[in-house]
Design an enzyme around this catalytic site. Structure first.
Site, PDB file in Angstrom:
ATOM      1  N   LYS A   1       0.800  -1.222   0.000  1.00  0.00           N
ATOM      2  CA  LYS A   1       0.000   0.000   0.000  1.00  0.00           C
ATOM      3  C   LYS A   1       0.833   1.271   0.000  1.00  0.00           C
ATOM      4  CE  LYS A   1      -4.021  -2.068   2.054  1.00  0.00           C
ATOM      5  NZ  LYS A   1      -5.022  -1.998   3.115  1.00  0.00           N
TER       6      LYS A   1
ATOM      7  N   GLU B   1      -2.957   6.429   8.761  1.00  0.00           N
ATOM      8  CA  GLU B   1      -3.631   7.369   7.868  1.00  0.00           C
ATOM      9  C   GLU B   1      -4.601   8.210   8.667  1.00  0.00           C
ATOM     10  OE1 GLU B   1      -4.052   5.239   3.588  1.00  0.00           O
ATOM     11  OE2 GLU B   1      -5.907   5.612   4.673  1.00  0.00           O
TER      12      GLU B   1
ATOM     13  N   HIS C   1     -15.551  -3.207   8.334  1.00  0.00           N
ATOM     14  CA  HIS C   1     -14.724  -2.840   7.181  1.00  0.00           C
ATOM     15  C   HIS C   1     -14.788  -3.855   6.057  1.00  0.00           C
ATOM     16  CE1 HIS C   1     -13.285   0.430   9.593  1.00  0.00           C
ATOM     17  NE2 HIS C   1     -12.934  -0.416  10.534  1.00  0.00           N
TER      18      HIS C   1
ATOM     19  N   ARG D   1      -6.609  -7.267  -9.027  1.00  0.00           N
ATOM     20  CA  ARG D   1      -7.312  -8.532  -9.278  1.00  0.00           C
ATOM     21  C   ARG D   1      -8.770  -8.228  -9.570  1.00  0.00           C
ATOM     22  NH1 ARG D   1     -10.417  -8.261  -4.681  1.00  0.00           N
ATOM     23  NH2 ARG D   1      -9.341  -7.432  -2.883  1.00  0.00           N
TER      24      ARG D   1
END
Lengths: 505, 163
Positions: free
Chosen positions: A120, A204, A239, A296
């Site tokens: 990431k 984040e 999530h 993907r």
């Protein structure tokens, strides 16, 4: 047939996505090879495939995650290509590289692209370089607790802790205040380690009441790339996405255009090939922030297929065969509205706990505009080794309102006995005023569950149970040594039939 | 024949008469005409006051798991002449918290002796790659914790006792 055309493709997955890929292969005249663990010998994907090979014991790390065994199966079957589905080895750069080295086409991006965009923090660096806005945060994984705390202070609470190797909501923690940081870190690391074998995390800024909107892209190896618009994936619990739709009721045409253009810019910059998805958060001011790229096929790809008319799996295979992309951005359009509900074997009344067991009875909905991408059928044992997704129910209609009505109808038709499912949850969510108004953010599920639940017809349940018990008693009295005979002997069915079917013992 | 049923702590007395798919059921004194057509080993169509219900039935030790369009209902059921009602059978003493599925205990959130509230998470079990919070069935004192972090558990294994 062109020289690059595949004659045989191995599907390195299980469940509904393996079935989906097998269907695409069949329609393209390609022989489909399934692989299966010992737990999946009788699974639907094995029965629908042309060939099937065992790859090991039930735990995924000893079967579906074993690169060597999957490659052995590909070689043994003579498959020219491997479709990885989603999950398992689909975003594993080492697997893609092993395929490349074995001379087997990996139906997905090149291994170096997976490595670059799958991690990431490097994906964020590429996004920044391509001019794509990202959520403020650390670009690198942070090991040291002191640095982590300082960075969190710098970015400003609330912050999100995220697994660097993550996905699917694992290793993800919201931290509201400094005192919660270290306990959350321990939990995020433990989940990340368990799910990905890598406990590194980064930080984040948490975007409050965010929408989760993603852009589907397709790109060929000749530099041609298009986007297939957005999917709205804001309805999540823990999530994980549970309801997705396209188009997003939240995007304006301008924002849609902007996000699509940004996505294609990033795809071009990294030389991406095949299907991919760029996930964005969109804040209340409709500002998009790039989150991550999934290199993907996505679970929720059918909603894009329904509104664009593009078969994403077939296009993936064509791209991997070396065909140039036949799609042009200016001819792509969103037509109508599609919604997907992920039917999990989970008990929505017990905090969505997994509900393993045998599916005793199953009826899928049908009729106009309804698609059921299922990986199970009657008799399937929903085990504890894999993701409890049993089916994806998709409804398409001309407008969002009609699609919601159609989905409610389809959910009401769906009948699953033997395991609890998330269907009752969907029945509620689809009538919730916020959902109907399109006013959903990623906190929708928690808020909805907090308002209490709609109870099913308890009286009917009691009556049915009592009548069943009554007939069971009568059968036992009539034939004392046959107390385990099926009890539904009334109501016109002959016992022979019930015996053969096993009866509700 | 009369049965005592309990759903979510709410008791029902049910009297059933009839045969061959047509029954008269007294549910807490109100008589109901019920038409039942069996459509599969675990599925029946039930017509009640003109409404059509499709009912899934699974036999459980204490009664049935019944699935309906709006969700699943656990019905504890016992013949009225056969011992105490399910209500009376329900223990008033300490309640055992068991694992709903096999998995691995990744966290024990409370220590024995803690005062816990109903619905409070006590143990986290990882199964099917997800962390699942196992919550207190009711409020009270945590009398015992039967598992340790890292331990593998089978479905039904005792996790804790709330008194």
């Amino acid at each position: 047939m062109s020289p690059g055309t595949f004659r045989k493709v191995l599907v390195a997955n299980r469940g509904e996505i393996a079935v989906r890929v097998i269907r695409a292969c069949r329609e393209m005249g390609i022989r489909a090879v399934a692989v299966f663990s010992e737990a999946d010998r009788a699974a639907l994907h094995v029965r629908l495939a042309d060939e099937a090979l065992p790859i090991g014991p039930p735990p995924a790390r000893e079967s579906y995650l074993r690169i060597d065994r999957v490659l052995d199966a590909a070689r043994a079957s003579g498959a020219e290509a491997i479709h990885p589905g989603y999950g398992f080895l689909s975003e594993n750069a080492a697997f893609a590289r092993a395929c490349e080295e074995a001379g087997i086409a990996f139906i997905g991006p090149r291994s170096e692209t997976i490595a670059l965009m799958g991690e990431k923090t490097s994906a964020r660096r590429e996004a920044v370089a391509a001019g794509v806005p990202v959520v403020p945060g650390t670009l690198e994984p942070i090991a040291d607790e002191g640095t982590l705390a300082r960075e969190a202070d710098r970015i400003g609470y609330p912050v999100m802790l995220k697994a660097a190797a993550g996905g699917g909501g694992k290793g993800l923690r919201l931290v509201a205040a400094p005192r919660d940081l270290l306990p959350a870190l321990a939990r995020a690391r433990s989940e990340a380690k368990g799910a990905f074998g890598d406990d590194s995390v980064y930080l984040e800024k948490a975007v409050l009441r965010p929408r989760h909107v993603e852009i589907q892209v397709l790109a060929d190896r000749y530099g041609s790339a298009v986007h297939l618009f957005e999917r709205e994936c804001s309805i999540q619990r823990r999530h994980q996405k549970v309801i997705e739709e396209s188009p997003s009721p939240f995007l304006t045409p301008e924002l849609r255009e902007q996000m699509g253009t940004l996505a294609v810019a990033l795809v071009r910059r990294v030389g991406y090939e095949n299907a991919g998805t760029l996930e964005f958060l969109v804040d209340a001011e409709r500002k998009p922030y790039f989150l991550e790229m999934n290199t993907r096929l996505q679970v929720e790809h059918p909603v894009t297929e329904m509104v664009t008319g593009v078969d994403l799996v077939k296009t993936q295979i064509q791209i991997a065969q070396g065909e140039p992309l036949a799609l042009r951005q200016e001819t792509l359009a969103q037509r109508g509205h599609a919604i997907e509900c992920r039917v999990y074997a989970e008990d929505p009344e017990a905090g969505f706990l997994p509900s393993p067991g045998r599916i005793l009875a199953l009826r899928s909905p049908g009729g106009p505009g309804v698609r059921d991408d299922s990986g199970v059928d009657e008799g399937t044992e929903v085990g504890v080794h894999y993701d409890p997704l049993v089916s994806k129910l998709i409804a398409w209609a001309g407008t969002r309102e009609e699609a919601i009505r159609r989905m409610r109808r389809a959910v009401a038709e769906y009948r699953v006995v033997g395991v609890r499912t998330t269907l009752p949850f969907f029945a509620r969510a689809l009538t919730h005023p916020d959902f109907v108004a399109g006013d959903v953010d990623t906190g929708f599920v928690e808020r909805m569950l907090a308002t209490g639940n709609g109870r099913p017809a308890v009286e009917v349940a009691v009556v049915a149970a009592a009548i069943h018990a009554f007939e069971a008693r009568r059968a036992a009295h009539a034939q004392p040594d046959a107390a385990r005979l099926p009890a539904w002997r009334a109501a016109g069915l002959r016992e022979a039939h019930l015996d053969r079917a096993g009866g509700p013992a | 024949m009369t049965f005592d049923a309990v759903v979510d702590g709410r008791p029902f007395r049910v009297e059933v008469r009839g045969r061959d798919g047509r029954y008269t059921v007294r549910l807490d004194e109100a008589p109901l005409d019920v038409d039942v057509a069996v459509t599969g080993p675990h599925v029946a169509s039930v017509l009640l006051r003109g409404e059509s219900h499709e009912v899934g039935l699974e036999r459980r030790a204490d009664g049935y798991a019944v699935s309906l369009r709006g969700g699943a209902v656990t019905v504890d059921l016992v013949e009225a002449s056969h011992g105490p009602s399910p209500q009376a059978r329900r223990p008033h003493g300490p309640e055992r918290l068991t694992a709903p599925m096999p998995g691995r205990v990744v966290r024990v959130l409370e220590a024995p002796g803690a005062e816990v509230k109903a619905g409070q998470a006590l143990v986290v079990i990882e199964a099917m790659k997800m962390e699942n919070e196992i919550r207190a069935p009711r409020g009270g004192r945590l009398q015992a914790v039967a598992v340790q972090e890292g331990q593998a558990v089978e479905a039904g294994a005792l996790l804790a006792v709330v008194g």
